[in-house]
Design an enzyme around this catalytic site. Structure first.
Site, PDB file in Angstrom:
ATOM      1  N   THR A 188       0.853  -1.173   0.000  1.00  0.00           N
ATOM      2  CA  THR A 188       0.000   0.000   0.000  1.00  0.00           C
ATOM      3  C   THR A 188       0.890   1.224   0.000  1.00  0.00           C
ATOM      4  O   THR A 188       1.850   1.303   0.759  1.00  0.00           O
ATOM      5  CB  THR A 188      -0.978   0.018   1.200  1.00  0.00           C
ATOM      6  N   GLU A 333      -5.115  -2.906   3.964  1.00  0.00           N
ATOM      7  CA  GLU A 333      -4.874  -3.502   5.285  1.00  0.00           C
ATOM      8  C   GLU A 333      -6.083  -4.262   5.829  1.00  0.00           C
ATOM      9  O   GLU A 333      -5.954  -5.012   6.794  1.00  0.00           O
ATOM     10  CB  GLU A 333      -4.510  -2.406   6.295  1.00  0.00           C
ATOM     11  N   LYS A 442      -6.580  11.079  -2.595  1.00  0.00           N
ATOM     12  CA  LYS A 442      -6.858   9.936  -3.442  1.00  0.00           C
ATOM     13  C   LYS A 442      -7.558  10.412  -4.706  1.00  0.00           C
ATOM     14  O   LYS A 442      -8.690  10.849  -4.661  1.00  0.00           O
ATOM     15  CB  LYS A 442      -7.724   8.936  -2.705  1.00  0.00           C
ATOM     16  N   TRP A 447      -3.086   7.136  -5.064  1.00  0.00           N
ATOM     17  CA  TRP A 447      -2.659   8.058  -4.024  1.00  0.00           C
ATOM     18  C   TRP A 447      -1.736   9.166  -4.519  1.00  0.00           C
ATOM     19  O   TRP A 447      -0.876   8.945  -5.358  1.00  0.00           O
ATOM     20  CB  TRP A 447      -1.885   7.293  -2.948  1.00  0.00           C
TER      21      TRP A 447
HETATM   22  P1  ADP Z   1      -7.623   0.376  -1.445  1.00  0.00           P
HETATM   23  O1  ADP Z   1      -6.364  -0.185  -1.987  1.00  0.00           O
HETATM   24  O2  ADP Z   1      -8.711  -0.599  -1.207  1.00  0.00           O
HETATM   25  O3  ADP Z   1      -8.080   1.657  -2.103  1.00  0.00           O
HETATM   26  P2  ADP Z   1      -6.050   1.721   0.245  1.00  0.00           P
HETATM   27  O4  ADP Z   1      -5.400   1.087   1.380  1.00  0.00           O
HETATM   28  O5  ADP Z   1      -5.264   2.148  -0.944  1.00  0.00           O
HETATM   29  O6  ADP Z   1      -7.153   0.733  -0.103  1.00  0.00           O
HETATM   30  O7  ADP Z   1      -6.921   2.956   0.660  1.00  0.00           O
HETATM   31  C1  ADP Z   1      -7.735   2.924   1.770  1.00  0.00           C
HETATM   32  C2  ADP Z   1      -8.274   4.289   2.029  1.00  0.00           C
HETATM   33  O8  ADP Z   1      -9.099   4.712   0.936  1.00  0.00           O
HETATM   34  C3  ADP Z   1      -9.150   4.379   3.244  1.00  0.00           C
HETATM   35  O9  ADP Z   1      -8.421   4.474   4.423  1.00  0.00           O
HETATM   36  C4  ADP Z   1      -9.955   5.636   2.934  1.00  0.00           C
HETATM   37  O10 ADP Z   1      -9.218   6.812   3.237  1.00  0.00           O
HETATM   38  C5  ADP Z   1     -10.138   5.552   1.430  1.00  0.00           C
HETATM   39  N1  ADP Z   1     -11.435   4.920   1.122  1.00  0.00           N
HETATM   40  C6  ADP Z   1     -11.674   3.635   0.837  1.00  0.00           C
HETATM   41  N2  ADP Z   1     -12.989   3.439   0.614  1.00  0.00           N
HETATM   42  C7  ADP Z   1     -13.603   4.626   0.766  1.00  0.00           C
HETATM   43  C8  ADP Z   1     -14.963   5.067   0.679  1.00  0.00           C
HETATM   44  N3  ADP Z   1     -15.970   4.264   0.360  1.00  0.00           N
HETATM   45  N4  ADP Z   1     -15.199   6.379   0.928  1.00  0.00           N
HETATM   46  C9  ADP Z   1     -14.201   7.231   1.236  1.00  0.00           C
HETATM   47  N5  ADP Z   1     -12.915   6.863   1.330  1.00  0.00           N
HETATM   48  C10 ADP Z   1     -12.607   5.583   1.104  1.00  0.00           C
END
Ligand code: ADP
Length: 543
Positions: A188, A333, A442, A447
């Site tokens: 991540t 995570e 994001k 990111w």
């Molecule tokens: P992923 O790889 O599943 O995107 P990451 O670990 O890169 O997971 O990102 C997780 C983060 O993305 C969360 O901590 C949050 O800040 C954001 N996030 C994930 N889902 C949502 C959602 N439905 N609404 C707002 N923010 C979200």
């Protein structure tokens, strides 16, 4: 005193999912858009045969042992699906790398994971040619294609996946070992500093899949046709390659083409009923549907997560296309299932406006995951939908520490993981994200580090302080804006600052706007008060 139960114990093995699907739903299809172009279709039975050939190849041709890391740079296709099972199934660790990261991050990740061999799609041959001198541990590269499509490449001794498989028999018994053994690894890049590895186990993957396969989570059954658009390198396509096999459901894999036209085509031609992606992907689908007048009539539900789902998207799906939206909040995570905005009888019975407000939140937990929300003093906040605090999570599919203990101890003394999200919980148990305490933005599901941009911006001689925050953007959900307090007596312009950043950061990291201010809001400890900046500029990129 307790007494021991008298039930059998069997280790939870990822291979058992594919074995089950092959034995009891052997004729069910897995359909892929291949990287070479044509649609490929075969069955769970064939997938298991080939995953076994792959396991034999890993052992016989590459000397891969249990615990070794096997890397991939690959799209969502049947060959990647075979790697999901073949690699983990024999006891090695599947390390999926996000090809959209920066070059330096990709080589860092592959070196950090110490991948011994690398399976790559045709599209990533030029990338790996460029990175190879940096890759310290990779012994062999296998291109995920057949002999006819092997490219001209400077990669030394490169192998062809179909040749590798063809040399092996499917005679292989999936081994059983400790379910706590590592099965896959996903980095991540959600924080500043180096990316950190989340190392899933067989046990965590199966328990996560059991939870996600519950009807009250993703709402799935064997009658669904499941198409994960969220890529396989993004938290294992949200667990769907495992969940689909567990259910024996038809699986549709979109390959490299995630634009509106190709997605619409697969939905209609394969009868897809369920899909999942970050919001940006569905914005592109909407654009295509509007321009072409085409439909997605078979689609019943979409799961959207990774970023907040705009209300307009939920409404359009429901009202124009008859598709219901399930919002998912999760993290790499958390495997990634955290909370899902699934309905309950109590919420269904509420007046329409209240119900919609509740259902637009990120969602509620399933059995197996615990959440707590703490205020600044570490006290739980009331579940009233107003009081907010830091979100902590705990459960059998939540990370306990990062690979090689990167970042040190992450859990608190009671085993809770800090998410970096700031949330409220209402009386119905629905969580809503109100802010993010981690310093990242994001954009379109990827990111951007605000700290990295700030550090560069303060390097400009006319800049005293620089604050970067993410604000709402209609296409990318969030885009960075840069707020500058000039050095005494200086008057930098927006163009000057942007020019200064050009070439130092990726194009898509460039702030969409620069604001020059006289006063920077600061916290009591002298840090830039991001929450105030986010509030002040929240509408500045709205159309
Ligand atoms: P992923 O790889 O599943 O995107 P990451 O670990 O890169 O997971 O990102 C997780 C983060 O993305 C969360 O901590 C949050 O800040 C954001 N996030 C994930 N889902 C949502 C959602 N439905 N609404 C707002 N923010 C979200």
């Amino acid at each position: 005193m307790t007494i021991p139960g008298l039930m059998q114990e069997s280790d939870l093995m990822i291979s058992s999912l594919l074995r089950y699907a092959s034995e009891y739903h052997g004729g069910m299809e897995i359909v892929s858009r291949s990287v070479e172009g044509p649609i490929h279709r075969y069955t769970y039975r064939q997938a298991e045969q080939r995953a076994k050939q792959l396991a034999n190849a890993l052992i016989n041709q590459f000397g891969i042992e249990q615990g070794d890391r096997v890397g991939t740079l690959a799209w969502t296709t049947y060959r990647h699906f075979e790697l999901f099972y073949g690699v983990s199934g024999m006891g090695a660790v599947l390390h999926t790398t996000n090809p959209r990261l920066f070059d330096e991050q990709i080589s860092y990740i592959i070196n950090h994971a110490e991948d011994r061999i690398l399976f790559i799609d045709l599209d990533f041959v030029p990338l790996v040619e460029k990175l190879l001198p940096e890759l310290k541990t990779v012994e062999k590269i296998i291109i995920l294609t057949d002999r006819d499509h092997m490219p001209d490449t400077s990669l030394p001794d490169v192998l062809c996946y179909e040749d590798v498989l063809a040399a092996e028999s499917a005679d292989y018994d999936w081994p059983t070992f400790d379910e706590r053994a590592a099965s896959s690894l996903c980095y991540t890049s959600g924080t500043t500093g180096n990316p950190k590895g989340v190392l899933y186990s067989h046990r965590s993957t199966i328990i996560h899949a059991l939870s996600a396969a519950q009807n009250s989570a993703y709402g799935l059954s064997i009658y669904d046709v499941i198409m994960p658009i969220a890529p396989m390198y993004h938290a294992n396509a949200w667990g769907l390659p495992y969940v689909a096999a567990m259910l024996g459901a038809k699986l549709v894999l979109p390959g490299p083409k995630m634009d509106g036209e190709h997605i619409q085509h697969l939905i209609e031609s394969e009868g897809v009923t369920f899909s999942c992606a970050v919001p940006t992907v569905f914005s592109m689908l909407f654009q295509y549907l509007e321009d072409s007048g085409k439909k997605v009539d078979t689609l019943k539900r979409t799961m959207i997560g990774g970023s907040a789902v705009p209300k307009a998207m939920t409404e359009k799906f429901r009202e124009v296309y008859g598709v219901s939206v399930l919002q998912l909040w999760g993290m790499t995570e958390t495997s990634p299932l955290g909370v899902v905005a699934c309905p309950t009888p109590e919420v269904d019975a509420l007046p329409a406006e209240i119900r919609e407000d509740v259902m637009d939140k990120q969602g509620r937990v399933q059995f197996g995951l615990e959440i707590k929300v703490l205020d600044e003093d570490g006290k739980p906040v009331p579940r009233d939908g107003v009081a907010y605090g830091d979100l902590w999570v705990r459960g059998a599919w939540v990370t306990a520490s990062y690979y090689h203990n990167e970042g040190g101890k992450v859990l608190d003394k009671d085993g809770w993981f800090p998410t970096g999200d700031v949330v409220t919980i209402d009386q119905y148990g629905y969580m809503k994200i109100t802010d993010r305490s981690k310093d990242v933005i994001k954009s379109g599901g990827e990111w951007i580090s605000s700290i990295d941009i700030e550090n560069l911006a303060v390097g400009h001689p006319k800049v005293l302080q620089a604050g970067v925050v993410g604000v709402f953007h209609p296409k990318w959900e969030e885009r960075p804006i840069l707020v500058i307090k000039p050095a005494p007596g200086q008057q930098p312009t927006e163009a000057e600052i942007l020019d200064f950043l050009k070439g130092k950061i990726a194009k898509w990291w460039m702030p969409n706007a620069v604001f020059i201010v006289d006063d920077m809001p600061l916290t009591a400890t002298g840090k830039i008060k991001k929450i105030t900046l986010r509030q002040k500029y929240k509408d500045c990129l709205k159309e």
